[in-house]
Design an enzyme around this catalytic site. Structure first.
Site, mmCIF file in Angstrom:
data_model
loop_
_atom_site.group_PDB
_atom_site.id
_atom_site.type_symbol
_atom_site.label_atom_id
_atom_site.label_comp_id
_atom_site.label_asym_id
_atom_site.label_seq_id
_atom_site.Cartn_x
_atom_site.Cartn_y
_atom_site.Cartn_z
ATOM 1 N N ASP A 138 -21.961 17.715 22.071
ATOM 2 C CA ASP A 138 -20.665 17.544 22.737
ATOM 3 C C ASP A 138 -20.700 16.225 23.504
ATOM 4 O OD1 ASP A 138 -18.672 17.670 24.883
ATOM 5 O OD2 ASP A 138 -18.354 19.749 24.287
ATOM 6 N N HIS A 142 -13.350 17.889 30.359
ATOM 7 C CA HIS A 142 -12.968 17.121 29.178
ATOM 8 C C HIS A 142 -11.718 16.283 29.453
ATOM 9 C CE1 HIS A 142 -14.950 20.379 26.395
ATOM 10 N NE2 HIS A 142 -15.712 20.018 27.406
ATOM 11 N N HIS A 146 -23.155 28.413 23.888
ATOM 12 C CA HIS A 146 -23.751 27.741 25.047
ATOM 13 C C HIS A 146 -25.051 28.467 25.360
ATOM 14 C CE1 HIS A 146 -19.537 26.292 26.601
ATOM 15 N NE2 HIS A 146 -19.809 25.893 25.377
ATOM 16 N N GLU A 174 -11.938 19.035 21.482
ATOM 17 C CA GLU A 174 -11.690 20.073 22.509
ATOM 18 C C GLU A 174 -11.070 19.391 23.719
ATOM 19 O OE1 GLU A 174 -15.900 21.086 23.037
ATOM 20 O OE2 GLU A 174 -15.482 23.014 22.096
ATOM 21 N N HIS A 202 -20.278 16.500 27.252
ATOM 22 C CA HIS A 202 -21.431 17.151 27.881
ATOM 23 C C HIS A 202 -22.643 16.219 27.969
ATOM 24 C CE1 HIS A 202 -19.792 21.405 26.692
ATOM 25 N NE2 HIS A 202 -18.958 20.730 27.436
ATOM 26 N N GLU A 259 -25.294 24.339 21.714
ATOM 27 C CA GLU A 259 -24.475 23.220 22.173
ATOM 28 C C GLU A 259 -25.192 22.468 23.291
ATOM 29 O OE1 GLU A 259 -20.372 24.140 22.958
ATOM 30 O OE2 GLU A 259 -19.954 22.149 23.790
ATOM 31 N N HIS A 308 -16.862 29.502 17.724
ATOM 32 C CA HIS A 308 -17.443 29.293 19.051
ATOM 33 C C HIS A 308 -17.553 30.640 19.742
ATOM 34 C CE1 HIS A 308 -18.302 27.747 22.997
ATOM 35 N NE2 HIS A 308 -18.025 26.491 22.705
ATOM 36 N N ASP A 314 -18.669 18.444 33.382
ATOM 37 C CA ASP A 314 -18.040 19.124 32.251
ATOM 38 C C ASP A 314 -16.534 19.288 32.414
ATOM 39 O OD1 ASP A 314 -17.434 20.505 29.976
ATOM 40 O OD2 ASP A 314 -18.632 22.275 30.438
ATOM 41 N N HIS A 326 -18.771 17.791 19.018
ATOM 42 C CA HIS A 326 -17.553 18.047 19.790
ATOM 43 C C HIS A 326 -17.128 16.703 20.360
ATOM 44 C CE1 HIS A 326 -18.294 22.603 20.744
ATOM 45 N NE2 HIS A 326 -17.733 22.408 19.569
ATOM 46 N N TYR A 341 -17.602 31.637 26.015
ATOM 47 C CA TYR A 341 -18.490 30.830 26.867
ATOM 48 C C TYR A 341 -19.018 31.596 28.074
ATOM 49 C CZ TYR A 341 -13.812 29.643 28.613
ATOM 50 O OH TYR A 341 -12.520 29.694 29.034
ATOM 51 N N ARG A 357 -13.399 34.854 27.335
ATOM 52 C CA ARG A 357 -14.056 35.506 28.472
ATOM 53 C C ARG A 357 -14.772 36.792 28.060
ATOM 54 N NH1 ARG A 357 -9.604 35.587 31.840
ATOM 55 N NH2 ARG A 357 -8.716 33.521 32.132
HETATM 56 ZN ZN ZN Z 1 -17.178 21.468 27.924
HETATM 57 FE FE FE Z 2 -17.968 21.600 23.577
HETATM 58 FE FE FE Z 3 -18.575 24.790 24.092
#
Ligand code: ZN
Ligand code: FE
Ligand code: FE
Length: 274
Positions: free
Chosen positions: A176, A226, A107, A256, A179, A142, A67, A224, A211, A70, A37
């Protein structure tokens, strides 16, 4: 041999993530550069990153993937938010030089009503500021699910960003699976067609990582969420096709999925068995 790993927590240190990856049956891993975050990153301990580099060398690791948090939004309408994205990415990329020649995924961001074109312009602006000639890291955009005003759910949008970046030899794409499926690309029943269109629009040479996530929602749902490998709408057969595809099988793959370490170990074993 499949290059595979999963997302790990950086809080135990770099060498420990390497050891964990091996214990889970993998030869790579992904980690957040800082609290997902946002917030300040922990100081890097060079002894620890050096130990990881030796471990990677001795255990046939593929590239590892950092990564970005996000919540970064390089195309926010708010100048301060864009500034924060710039500062965090610039700092992350400086820190990445402790583990040179690896990859950094982010992202692209959400244009929040400014429109796709404006968003693309702002993202490219940030990239042109943070990507330096002397850095060894490859920055990956991504592919996104297209939730809200997310940019990057269409291959054309990623290509438009890449086209606006000067040092574009340091740019790649991380695909991904959850995604792209949520974005409407049918990797379940038409993997060949999706890869053809990726190749035509972006170029497969830009594809640097995968991913691997199943999806809790059907094709084109823009959600989105997973799911564990084989337990969602993409399904096990598709993952067999993906990890054995000639154009994909050398790429480092990162899970992920909603799992504890034990579940990750099982998925890694399953995917390697293909
Ligand atoms: Zn995701
Ligand atoms: Fe991802
Ligand atoms: Fe991601």
């Amino acid at each position: 041999m499949l290059n595979i790993g999963c997302h790990l927590s950086v809080s135990n240190g770099f060498e420990n993530m390497g050891k964990q990856a091996i214990e889970l049956g993998g030869n790579t891993f992904q980690f957040f550069t800082r609290n997902p975050r946002g917030g300040k990153a922990k100081d890097i301990n060079k002894k620890d990153t050096d130990a990881l580099l030796i471990l990677m060398e001795n255990n046939n690791f593929s590239k590892i993937l950092a990564h970005a948090p996000y919540t970064l939004n390089p195309c926010s309408a708010n100048e301060r938010a864009r500034q924060f994205a710039f500062e965090a990415m610039a700092d992350d990329l400086k820190r990445m030089e402790y583990i040179p020649n690896n990859m950094y995924n982010f992202h692209p961001g959400s244009h929040v009503g400014q429109g796709v074109d404006k968003g693309i312009e702002l993202i490219a602006e940030v990239l042109n500021e943070v990507i330096r000639e002397d850095m060894s890291t490859t920055v990956l955009l991504e592919t996104m699910a297209g939730k809200g005003s997310e940019i990057g759910s269409k291959f054309e949008e990623l290509k438009a960003i890449i086209d606006r970046v000067e040092l574009d030899d340091k740019l790649g794409v991380c695909l991904d699976t959850c995604h792209v499926f949520d974005a409407g690309y049918d990797i379940k029943d038409n993997l060949e067609g999706v890869l053809e269109s990726f190749d035509k629009i972006i170029g497969l040479s830009r594809l640097k990582a995968l991913h691997l996530n199943d999806s809790k929602n059907p094709l084109g749902s823009h959600k989105d969420r997973h799911e564990k490998i084989g337990k969602g709408y993409i399904g096990l057969e598709a993952f067999r096709n993906i990890v054995t595809h000639p154009a994909l099988k050398e790429l480092p793959c990162f899970l992920e999925t909603p799992n504890e370490l034990e579940g990750y170990a099982e998925e890694i074993a399953l995917l390697k068995s293909f």
